[in-house]
Motif scaffolding. Sequence first.
Motif, short mmCIF file in Angstrom:
data_model
loop_
_atom_site.label_atom_id
_atom_site.label_comp_id
_atom_site.label_asym_id
_atom_site.label_seq_id
_atom_site.Cartn_x
_atom_site.Cartn_y
_atom_site.Cartn_z
N PRO A 3 0.79 -1.22 0.00
CA PRO A 3 0.00 0.00 0.00
C PRO A 3 0.82 1.27 0.00
CG PRO A 3 -0.09 -1.10 2.15
CD PRO A 3 0.56 -2.04 1.20
N ASP A 4 2.09 1.21 0.45
CA ASP A 4 2.87 2.43 0.51
C ASP A 4 3.76 2.63 -0.72
OD1 ASP A 4 4.45 0.28 1.14
OD2 ASP A 4 5.49 1.26 2.81
N PHE A 5 3.62 1.77 -1.73
CA PHE A 5 4.37 1.98 -2.96
C PHE A 5 3.80 3.19 -3.70
CE2 PHE A 5 5.93 -2.65 -3.85
CZ PHE A 5 6.82 -2.52 -2.81
N PRO A 6 4.65 4.03 -4.30
CA PRO A 6 4.14 5.14 -5.10
C PRO A 6 3.48 4.63 -6.38
CG PRO A 6 6.53 5.00 -5.30
CD PRO A 6 6.12 4.01 -4.23
N GLU A 7 2.68 5.50 -6.97
CA GLU A 7 1.91 5.15 -8.17
C GLU A 7 2.80 4.65 -9.29
OE1 GLU A 7 0.07 8.07 -11.40
OE2 GLU A 7 -0.91 8.21 -9.45
N ASN A 8 3.98 5.29 -9.48
CA ASN A 8 4.82 4.90 -10.61
C ASN A 8 5.48 3.53 -10.40
OD1 ASN A 8 6.62 5.62 -8.62
ND2 ASN A 8 7.89 6.92 -9.92
N VAL A 9 5.36 2.97 -9.19
CA VAL A 9 5.81 1.61 -8.93
C VAL A 9 4.64 0.65 -9.02
CG1 VAL A 9 6.81 0.06 -7.20
CG2 VAL A 9 7.76 2.37 -7.53
N LEU A 10 3.50 1.05 -8.46
CA LEU A 10 2.33 0.17 -8.44
C LEU A 10 1.83 -0.18 -9.84
CD1 LEU A 10 0.15 1.45 -5.46
CD2 LEU A 10 1.02 -0.85 -5.78
N LEU A 11 1.77 0.81 -10.71
CA LEU A 11 1.20 0.56 -12.04
C LEU A 11 2.01 -0.46 -12.84
CD1 LEU A 11 -0.08 4.11 -13.01
CD2 LEU A 11 -1.46 2.08 -12.56
N PRO A 12 3.34 -0.33 -12.92
CA PRO A 12 4.10 -1.37 -13.63
C PRO A 12 3.99 -2.74 -12.97
CG PRO A 12 5.42 0.62 -13.38
CD PRO A 12 4.21 0.81 -12.53
N ARG A 13 3.96 -2.79 -11.65
CA ARG A 13 3.84 -4.07 -10.97
C ARG A 13 2.50 -4.71 -11.27
NH1 ARG A 13 7.50 -3.44 -6.16
NH2 ARG A 13 9.44 -2.94 -7.25
N LEU A 14 1.44 -3.87 -11.27
CA LEU A 14 0.11 -4.40 -11.58
C LEU A 14 0.08 -4.92 -13.01
CD1 LEU A 14 -2.81 -4.93 -10.91
CD2 LEU A 14 -3.33 -2.53 -11.42
N ALA A 15 0.67 -4.18 -13.94
CA ALA A 15 0.70 -4.63 -15.33
C ALA A 15 1.41 -5.98 -15.44
CB ALA A 15 1.41 -3.59 -16.20
N TRP A 16 2.48 -6.16 -14.68
CA TRP A 16 3.19 -7.43 -14.70
C TRP A 16 2.34 -8.55 -14.09
CZ3 TRP A 16 4.98 -10.48 -10.58
CH2 TRP A 16 5.82 -11.55 -10.96
N LEU A 17 1.64 -8.26 -12.99
CA LEU A 17 0.80 -9.26 -12.35
C LEU A 17 -0.33 -9.72 -13.25
CD1 LEU A 17 0.57 -7.68 -8.79
CD2 LEU A 17 1.61 -9.90 -9.32
N LEU A 18 -0.78 -8.83 -14.15
CA LEU A 18 -1.87 -9.17 -15.05
C LEU A 18 -1.43 -10.12 -16.17
CD1 LEU A 18 -3.55 -5.67 -15.35
CD2 LEU A 18 -4.58 -7.71 -14.37
N GLY A 19 -0.13 -10.23 -16.38
CA GLY A 19 0.38 -11.09 -17.44
C GLY A 19 0.59 -12.52 -16.97
N PRO A 20 0.94 -13.41 -17.89
CA PRO A 20 1.09 -14.84 -17.55
C PRO A 20 2.21 -15.11 -16.55
CG PRO A 20 1.82 -14.39 -19.82
CD PRO A 20 1.13 -13.16 -19.33
N GLU A 21 3.32 -14.37 -16.66
CA GLU A 21 4.41 -14.58 -15.71
C GLU A 21 3.98 -14.18 -14.30
OE1 GLU A 21 9.15 -13.48 -15.05
OE2 GLU A 21 8.05 -12.63 -16.74
N GLY A 22 3.26 -13.04 -14.21
CA GLY A 22 2.77 -12.60 -12.91
C GLY A 22 1.77 -13.59 -12.32
N ALA A 23 0.86 -14.09 -13.16
CA ALA A 23 -0.13 -15.06 -12.67
C ALA A 23 0.54 -16.31 -12.13
CB ALA A 23 -1.09 -15.41 -13.81
N ALA A 24 1.58 -16.77 -12.82
CA ALA A 24 2.30 -17.96 -12.36
C ALA A 24 3.01 -17.69 -11.03
CB ALA A 24 3.31 -18.40 -13.43
N ALA A 25 3.56 -16.47 -10.90
CA ALA A 25 4.26 -16.13 -9.66
C ALA A 25 3.29 -16.04 -8.48
CB ALA A 25 5.00 -14.80 -9.83
N VAL A 26 2.11 -15.48 -8.71
CA VAL A 26 1.11 -15.39 -7.64
C VAL A 26 0.64 -16.79 -7.25
CG1 VAL A 26 -1.18 -14.53 -7.02
CG2 VAL A 26 0.37 -13.09 -8.33
N ALA A 27 0.47 -17.66 -8.24
CA ALA A 27 0.07 -19.05 -7.94
C ALA A 27 1.13 -19.74 -7.09
CB ALA A 27 -0.17 -19.81 -9.23
N LEU A 28 2.42 -19.51 -7.42
CA LEU A 28 3.50 -20.09 -6.62
C LEU A 28 3.49 -19.52 -5.21
CD1 LEU A 28 6.07 -21.70 -6.15
CD2 LEU A 28 7.36 -19.85 -7.26
N ALA A 29 3.31 -18.19 -5.08
CA ALA A 29 3.25 -17.57 -3.76
C ALA A 29 2.10 -18.13 -2.95
CB ALA A 29 3.10 -16.06 -3.91
#
Length: 418
Positions: A3-29
Motif C-alpha cells: 500500500p505504501d508503494f508510489p503510483e509509478n511503482v504500483l502501475l508497472p507491478r500491476l501490469a506485470w501481475l496481469l500477465g502470464p508470468e505474474g499469474a504464475a508467480a502469484v500461484a507459486l506464492a
Amino acid sequence: MAPDFPENVLLPRLAWLLGPEGAAAVALAARLQGDGTDLLPGLGRLRAEVGADNAGAAWELARLRARARPVFGADADVLFFTADTLEQAGRPRLAERRAARLLAGGADSVADLGCASGTDTVALARAGARVLAVDVDPVARELTAANAEALGVADDVWVVAGDAVELVAAARGGEVAGCGAAVLDPARRAGGRRQLDPDRWSPPWSTVALLLDRMPTCVVKVAPGLDHDRVPDGVEAEWVSVGGSIVEALLWGRAVSSTWRRATLVHDGEVHEMTADADPGPATAGPVRSWLHEPDPAVIRSGLVSLVAADLDATLVDPTIAYLTSDARAGTPWVSSYRVDEVLPFNLKKLKALLRERGVGRVVVKKRGSAIEPETLARRLRGDGARTATVVVTRVAGAPTALVCSAPSGGSPRAGEG
C-alpha cells in the motif's frame, strides 16, 4: 502491490501481475503460503523465479487474496487488490443487495463515483446495469478494469478518469455523467487514520449532500457514526450489521427511500430488517428485571431501540444507556439476552467477593456508560473457580452498577465495549 508503494511503482507491478508470468508467480506464492512457508524463505524462492522487483508484489497479492477468500469466495482467487482497496471493499452479498435495490426502479446505467478496486462496479454489472466506473486514482482504475475482466463483466463496464466533486457539481436532470443512478463511497481515512468529520472526507460532505439533492436514484456509503442531523429530509438512512458489528451505513436517495430509518441484520444467513417512518422516540426506563438484553448495534445506531423494547415488553436500565431489561428471555436476533443473577452497586472488592463465593473463575466483562477497561477488569476479577460469568458494568438509574449474568443466549460471551 504494497500500500505504501508510489503510483509509478504500483502501475508497472500491476501490469506485470496481469500477465502470464505474474499469474504464475502469484500461484507459486499462494502455494508457498498455503504450505506455511515463512515470509523470508518464500520471498527468496520467488526472487529466484521472477527477480527481486516482482517477488514482493506476487507475495502480497497472494496474501491479500487469502485474506479476501472468506468473504469473496472463489472470486478472491482472480481478484486484484491493494491492502487499502481490500480494506475499503464491501461484502459481495451486501453489494448485490445494494445493487438490486438501486436498480429496482428501472435505472439501467450507474456511475460508480470512486470505484477503488471495482467490487461495487462488478456487483452493479452483474445485476444488469451498464456501469461507468470513475476514479481520480489511476491504480484504482486499473484494478477496476482488471477485476471487471477477471469476473466476466468487462463488456458492461467503462472505466474513466474523473473527479466525483466535479461530476456531481455538473449533475442535472437526475443524471450524473450521463447515468441515471449513482453510487458514492467517500474515502473516510487519511494517513491511516479515520476521518470522523464528514467535511474532511474525500469527496467531502458538501458533495454527498449535493448528490443526494440532485440524484434521486443514488446510494452513499457513510460512516456508521454519522450524526442523524446530517441526514437530509426524505433520505433514508440504513445501518447494516453482521456478526454483531456495523459493516456499513447507507444513505438512500429520495427515489429509492421507502422509510425514515432502517436497521438491517444478517444473522445465520438470513437478512432481517426493522424500519420506522418517523422517530419512534426513546424507550421508557425501569428497574432491572430477570433478563438483560443488549440490542444489535444496527438498532442502536438507527435509533430504533424503543421498537425492540416494545416487542419485548422491556424497559431501559437507564434513560441514557442502550441496555434493555424484561422478565423473559428474548427470542429475537435483534438482541443478545443475559440472565441476571445479581445486581449490586459497582464496588471492586464486593464484586470479587461475590464471584469467589459463586465459584466463578473466568469473567467476561462488558460495559456501557462506564470508563472501565473491560480487559483490565476481567483480569482483576479472575479467580480459581470453575464457573464462568458475564459481568456488565453500566449505569442503572444513574448509578454505577455491576450486573452478574449468565452467558448470553445464542452463543458464548465475549469481552467488549458497548
